[in-house]
Design a protein around this motif. Structure first.
Motif, short mmCIF file in Angstrom:
data_model
loop_
_atom_site.label_atom_id
_atom_site.label_comp_id
_atom_site.label_asym_id
_atom_site.label_seq_id
_atom_site.Cartn_x
_atom_site.Cartn_y
_atom_site.Cartn_z
N GLU A 23 25.18 62.81 28.60
CA GLU A 23 25.83 62.43 27.35
C GLU A 23 27.18 61.76 27.60
OE1 GLU A 23 24.41 62.39 24.33
OE2 GLU A 23 22.63 63.02 25.45
N LYS A 24 27.95 62.29 28.53
CA LYS A 24 29.26 61.70 28.86
C LYS A 24 29.08 60.30 29.45
CE LYS A 24 33.71 61.70 29.43
NZ LYS A 24 34.60 61.55 28.31
N SER A 25 28.08 60.14 30.32
CA SER A 25 27.81 58.83 30.91
C SER A 25 27.43 57.82 29.85
CB SER A 25 26.67 58.93 31.94
OG SER A 25 27.04 59.78 32.99
N LYS A 26 26.58 58.23 28.92
CA LYS A 26 26.19 57.32 27.83
C LYS A 26 27.42 56.92 27.02
CE LYS A 26 22.81 58.91 25.31
NZ LYS A 26 21.70 59.66 24.72
N SER A 27 28.29 57.86 26.75
CA SER A 27 29.49 57.58 25.97
C SER A 27 30.40 56.58 26.69
CB SER A 27 30.24 58.89 25.71
OG SER A 27 31.48 58.64 25.09
N VAL A 28 30.64 56.80 27.97
CA VAL A 28 31.51 55.91 28.74
C VAL A 28 30.89 54.51 28.84
CG1 VAL A 28 32.44 55.46 31.06
CG2 VAL A 28 32.64 57.74 30.06
N LEU A 29 29.58 54.46 29.12
CA LEU A 29 28.92 53.16 29.23
C LEU A 29 28.89 52.42 27.89
CD1 LEU A 29 26.00 54.11 31.63
CD2 LEU A 29 27.91 52.58 32.14
N THR A 30 28.73 53.15 26.80
CA THR A 30 28.76 52.53 25.48
C THR A 30 30.15 51.93 25.21
OG1 THR A 30 27.05 54.01 24.65
CG2 THR A 30 28.44 52.93 23.01
N VAL A 44 25.08 47.46 32.15
CA VAL A 44 25.59 48.58 31.36
C VAL A 44 24.61 48.92 30.24
CG1 VAL A 44 27.41 49.26 29.72
CG2 VAL A 44 28.03 48.21 31.89
N ASN A 45 24.12 47.93 29.53
CA ASN A 45 23.19 48.18 28.43
C ASN A 45 21.86 48.74 28.91
OD1 ASN A 45 24.92 47.47 26.31
ND2 ASN A 45 24.50 45.31 26.62
N ILE A 46 21.36 48.26 30.03
CA ILE A 46 20.11 48.80 30.59
C ILE A 46 20.31 50.25 31.01
CG2 ILE A 46 18.55 48.64 32.59
CD1 ILE A 46 18.90 45.55 32.36
N THR A 47 21.44 50.56 31.60
CA THR A 47 21.72 51.94 32.02
C THR A 47 21.81 52.86 30.81
OG1 THR A 47 22.92 51.08 33.94
CG2 THR A 47 23.28 53.39 33.37
N ILE A 48 22.42 52.40 29.73
CA ILE A 48 22.49 53.20 28.50
C ILE A 48 21.08 53.48 27.99
CG2 ILE A 48 23.18 53.18 26.06
CD1 ILE A 48 25.67 51.55 26.96
N ASN A 54 30.89 48.03 24.57
CA ASN A 54 31.65 47.56 23.40
C ASN A 54 32.84 46.71 23.83
OD1 ASN A 54 29.88 48.88 21.71
ND2 ASN A 54 31.17 50.69 21.49
N THR A 55 33.52 47.13 24.88
CA THR A 55 34.66 46.36 25.39
C THR A 55 34.20 44.99 25.88
OG1 THR A 55 35.83 48.37 26.03
CG2 THR A 55 36.51 46.33 27.12
N LEU A 56 33.10 44.96 26.63
CA LEU A 56 32.58 43.68 27.11
C LEU A 56 32.14 42.79 25.96
CD1 LEU A 56 30.54 44.87 30.22
CD2 LEU A 56 32.57 43.42 30.23
N HIS A 57 31.51 43.38 24.96
CA HIS A 57 31.08 42.61 23.79
C HIS A 57 32.29 42.01 23.06
CE1 HIS A 57 28.59 41.36 20.46
NE2 HIS A 57 29.46 41.92 19.63
N THR A 58 33.33 42.82 22.89
CA THR A 58 34.56 42.36 22.24
C THR A 58 35.19 41.23 23.05
OG1 THR A 58 34.95 44.55 21.31
CG2 THR A 58 36.85 43.07 21.41
N TRP A 59 35.21 41.38 24.36
CA TRP A 59 35.76 40.36 25.25
C TRP A 59 34.97 39.06 25.11
CZ3 TRP A 59 34.87 40.21 31.20
CH2 TRP A 59 35.64 39.22 31.77
N LYS A 60 33.64 39.18 25.11
CA LYS A 60 32.78 38.01 24.99
C LYS A 60 33.01 37.31 23.64
CE LYS A 60 27.96 36.75 25.68
NZ LYS A 60 26.62 37.26 25.96
N GLU A 61 33.11 38.08 22.56
CA GLU A 61 33.38 37.50 21.23
C GLU A 61 34.74 36.81 21.20
OE1 GLU A 61 31.38 37.22 18.49
OE2 GLU A 61 29.87 37.87 19.94
N SER A 62 35.72 37.43 21.84
CA SER A 62 37.05 36.83 21.89
C SER A 62 37.02 35.50 22.64
CB SER A 62 38.02 37.80 22.59
OG SER A 62 39.27 37.19 22.79
N LEU A 63 36.26 35.46 23.72
CA LEU A 63 36.13 34.20 24.47
C LEU A 63 35.44 33.13 23.62
CD1 LEU A 63 35.14 35.53 28.00
CD2 LEU A 63 37.26 34.36 27.38
N ASN A 64 34.44 33.53 22.86
CA ASN A 64 33.75 32.57 21.99
C ASN A 64 34.70 32.02 20.93
OD1 ASN A 64 31.29 32.78 23.29
ND2 ASN A 64 30.52 34.38 21.95
#
Length: 154
Positions: free
Chosen positions: A64-71, A134-138, A75-85
């Protein structure tokens, strides 16, 4: 009887009760509080069972902790990608503005450098596949047995 001593958190001392000159080993544990003697096999079986229960419980917490950290990472990577776009879109709009108004070539150079930086950052996200990993691991962690389910954890 040992179970009660074990759960009370009494300390035990390991002792070899093997008779001198004879074959065989008689390993025991002795309670420091009440001096009761227990066979090593009984103590080891109880401790092993307790470790098995605790390990299984902690495994679920770790998952559960691993899922939380990876999520959070996802989310951080998604936000970064959106910011770059968004940055890329702003650069494109500025470039169009400069073309329409025949502004200085200095601004054109700045825009070209900015475009290059954004492209490199986007390539880092895509090329390294970290976001996908990260998403595959989640997903894999989510497919593991849920807490309370003993399937696959024996």
């Amino acid at each position: 009887m040992f179970h009660d001593h074990y759960k009370s958190k009494n300390r035990f001392k390991a002792k070899d009760n093997s008779p001198k000159g004879k074959k065989g080993q008689y390993l025991v544990y002795k309670c420091n509080t009440c001096k009761t003697v227990f066979k090593a096999e009984d103590v080891q079986a109880e401790v092993l069972q307790d470790l098995k229960i605790k390990w299984t419980s902690n495994l679920h917490q770790l998952i559960e902790k691993s899922k939380s950290v990876l999520t959070d990472w996802s989310n951080t990577l998604h936000t970064w990608k959106e910011s770059l776009n968004q940055t890329e879109e702003c650069i494109h709009l500025n470039e169009l503005y400069l073309q329409q108004n025949s502004e200085s070539s200095e601004m054109g150079k700045i825009i070209q450098i900015s475009k290059k930086i954004v492209r490199e950052e986007k390539a880092n996200i895509t090329t390294n596949n970290f976001y996908s990993y990260v998403n595959i691991t989640i997903e894999k962690l989510s497919s593991l047995p849920k807490r309370g389910s003993r399937a696959g954890l024996r």
